[in-house]
Design a protein around this motif. Sequence first.
Motif, mmCIF file in Angstrom:
data_model
loop_
_atom_site.group_PDB
_atom_site.id
_atom_site.type_symbol
_atom_site.label_atom_id
_atom_site.label_comp_id
_atom_site.label_asym_id
_atom_site.label_seq_id
_atom_site.Cartn_x
_atom_site.Cartn_y
_atom_site.Cartn_z
ATOM 1 N N LEU A 133 0.842 -1.216 0.000
ATOM 2 C CA LEU A 133 0.000 0.000 0.000
ATOM 3 C C LEU A 133 0.864 1.248 0.000
ATOM 4 C CD1 LEU A 133 -2.951 -0.859 2.372
ATOM 5 C CD2 LEU A 133 -2.827 -1.008 -0.086
ATOM 6 N N GLY A 134 0.228 2.400 0.106
ATOM 7 C CA GLY A 134 0.976 3.661 0.149
ATOM 8 C C GLY A 134 0.224 4.666 0.990
ATOM 9 N N ILE A 182 -1.137 4.234 4.679
ATOM 10 C CA ILE A 182 -2.329 3.474 5.065
ATOM 11 C C ILE A 182 -1.900 2.111 5.623
ATOM 12 C CG2 ILE A 182 -4.415 2.335 4.174
ATOM 13 C CD1 ILE A 182 -4.491 4.834 2.211
ATOM 14 N N VAL A 187 0.081 1.599 8.040
ATOM 15 C CA VAL A 187 1.427 1.634 8.614
ATOM 16 C C VAL A 187 1.330 1.920 10.121
ATOM 17 C CG1 VAL A 187 3.641 2.886 8.638
ATOM 18 C CG2 VAL A 187 2.496 2.409 6.464
ATOM 19 N N THR A 223 13.131 -2.214 11.655
ATOM 20 C CA THR A 223 13.678 -1.291 12.645
ATOM 21 C C THR A 223 13.199 0.125 12.369
ATOM 22 O OG1 THR A 223 15.681 -2.574 12.441
ATOM 23 C CG2 THR A 223 15.880 -0.503 13.628
ATOM 24 N N GLU A 263 13.420 12.386 7.183
ATOM 25 C CA GLU A 263 13.099 11.853 5.860
ATOM 26 C C GLU A 263 13.640 12.811 4.807
ATOM 27 O OE1 GLU A 263 9.088 10.258 5.332
ATOM 28 O OE2 GLU A 263 8.827 10.621 7.472
HETATM 29 N N1 LIG Z 1 11.802 2.134 9.321
HETATM 30 C C1 LIG Z 1 11.261 3.322 9.544
HETATM 31 N N2 LIG Z 1 11.795 4.161 10.442
HETATM 32 C C2 LIG Z 1 11.259 5.380 10.694
HETATM 33 N N3 LIG Z 1 10.170 5.848 10.075
HETATM 34 C C3 LIG Z 1 9.563 5.062 9.161
HETATM 35 C C4 LIG Z 1 10.086 3.762 8.842
HETATM 36 N N4 LIG Z 1 9.291 3.222 7.893
HETATM 37 C C5 LIG Z 1 8.315 4.119 7.648
HETATM 38 N N5 LIG Z 1 8.467 5.225 8.410
HETATM 39 C C6 LIG Z 1 7.556 6.407 8.447
HETATM 40 O O1 LIG Z 1 6.271 6.007 7.982
HETATM 41 C C7 LIG Z 1 5.921 6.711 6.779
HETATM 42 C C8 LIG Z 1 5.170 5.769 5.838
HETATM 43 O O2 LIG Z 1 5.975 4.656 5.511
HETATM 44 P P1 LIG Z 1 6.369 4.313 4.020
HETATM 45 O O3 LIG Z 1 7.354 3.218 4.046
HETATM 46 O O4 LIG Z 1 6.783 5.560 3.329
HETATM 47 O O5 LIG Z 1 5.007 3.761 3.431
HETATM 48 P P2 LIG Z 1 3.928 4.365 2.431
HETATM 49 O O6 LIG Z 1 4.050 3.523 1.212
HETATM 50 O O7 LIG Z 1 2.641 4.169 3.128
HETATM 51 O O8 LIG Z 1 4.252 5.798 2.169
HETATM 52 C C9 LIG Z 1 7.249 7.213 6.256
HETATM 53 O O9 LIG Z 1 7.070 8.368 5.499
HETATM 54 C C10 LIG Z 1 8.027 7.475 7.531
HETATM 55 O O10 LIG Z 1 7.609 8.705 8.118
#
Ligand SMILES: Nc1ncnc2c1ncn2[C@@H]1O[C@H](COP(=O)(O)OP(=O)(O)O)[C@@H](O)[C@H]1O
Length: 401
Positions: free
Chosen positions: A199-200, A203, A205, A232, A238
């Motif tokens: 997903l993106g 959603i 997460v 982790t 970001e």
């Molecule tokens: N391993 C991680 N460590 C810290 N923050 C994370 C991590 N993975 C995701 N996030 C946070 O969660 C947000 C959404 O995760 P992401 O992998 O970008 O999925 P999506 O495809 O939903 O955008 C990221 O923009 C970041 O802020």
Amino acid sequence: MAQNRKLSVGIIFGGRSVEHDVSIVTAQQVMNAFDQDRYEIVPIYITRDGKWYTGDVLRNIDSFKNDAILSQDGIESVVLSPDVRHHGLIMNPLAGRFSKSEVKRLDVMFPVIHGTHGEDGTLQGLFELADIPYVGFATMGSALTNDKIITKQILRQNSIPVVDGITVTRDAWRANRDDIVSQIKAQFAYPVFVKPATLGSSIGVGRADSDELLEASLDVATNFDRRVIVETAIQGIEINCSVMGYGDDISVSVLEQPLSWADFLAFEDKYLRGGDGMKSADRIIPAPISDELTATIQQASRDAFRAVDGRGICRIDFLVEPETGTYYLNEINTMPGSLALYLWQETNLTPSQVVEKLVKLAQDAYADKRRNVYDYKTNLVDVAAGRGLKGAKSGAKAVRS
Ligand SMILES: Nc1ncnc2c1ncn2[C@@H]1O[C@H](COP(=O)(O)OP(=O)(O)O)[C@@H](O)[C@H]1O
Ligand SMILES: [Mg+2]
């Protein structure tokens, strides 16, 4: 005589995806970016339950308020035909036999569907069948980058740093919760991130710093997807980079540090707040990291684009610990997940120039693909017919002998 026909561009948006609403917003941004004197914009809207429509009213975001779009005048049912003779849309396909006048030829497709059934290669497959040039990643690159688990594997193989993670399947989670929690805790310290594989827009997460939250996050994530990744949590910032190109001609944008809801605010800045709006308080451009780290991340973005056979445009998101200079590639958002038009504005490309360049890249990729040989003629059928087919089995034997 010079040909003045406008290039028709089909903008497909909406779709059977949890990111339906984001797609409607991005599509308006894309349609407005085109020079209307040179491009004929054909909006194509797919409803949440998968019905296709066209009509100029789709170009007005107000029409979508309160989910009332289908009761608007001027909405017509439509499908994109996979038959190469149509090279575009069939209008009112449910009306029965359709005439030539009900075929709307399209020169280029511009998918603006986020997530499932749009960004994952399925729609791209339809464009391939229809034999129409299309903007963005091809089928394989779209499918691959839509999957966070597979993307990690490919990037790791290409020496691009990614955050360590493990895969949990829905069946395994439902069958054996305690074992899975122990397994995760043996490998990672809290906090961890739990994310559906495909997903993106954040959603499903979750961030967990206790067993209870981990279990709740896994329950949520496995509701959205059959495969989930647990990784982790990186304590840092970001950083995003947009990449555009085809083949060896790859450009990277300036880097940004998004602060919150970046994708949505990009639209708000431009259309709701007025002004140039691109430098908002919601992102820092250029990202406040050293020149050296900036260059390293830009190079990693180029390498990643090549590793996944990137094409058109994407936004690559990193998790960065600025004090140590450590960076991890978090995800590759293919077009349209992130047009990031504002990043190119910083590189002196207007939104119009970006969308036009994307159309050009789509045409280049199409021309390149036509160099492949598809029609490989053999005399297999003639030989088989000549010997007579007495049942499929003996026929096959006759050909092989
Ligand atoms: N391993 C991680 N460590 C810290 N923050 C994370 C991590 N993975 C995701 N996030 C946070 O969660 C947000 C959404 O995760 P992401 O992998 O970008 O999925 P999506 O495809 O939903 O955008 C990221 O923009 C970041 O802020
Ligand atoms: Mg993301």
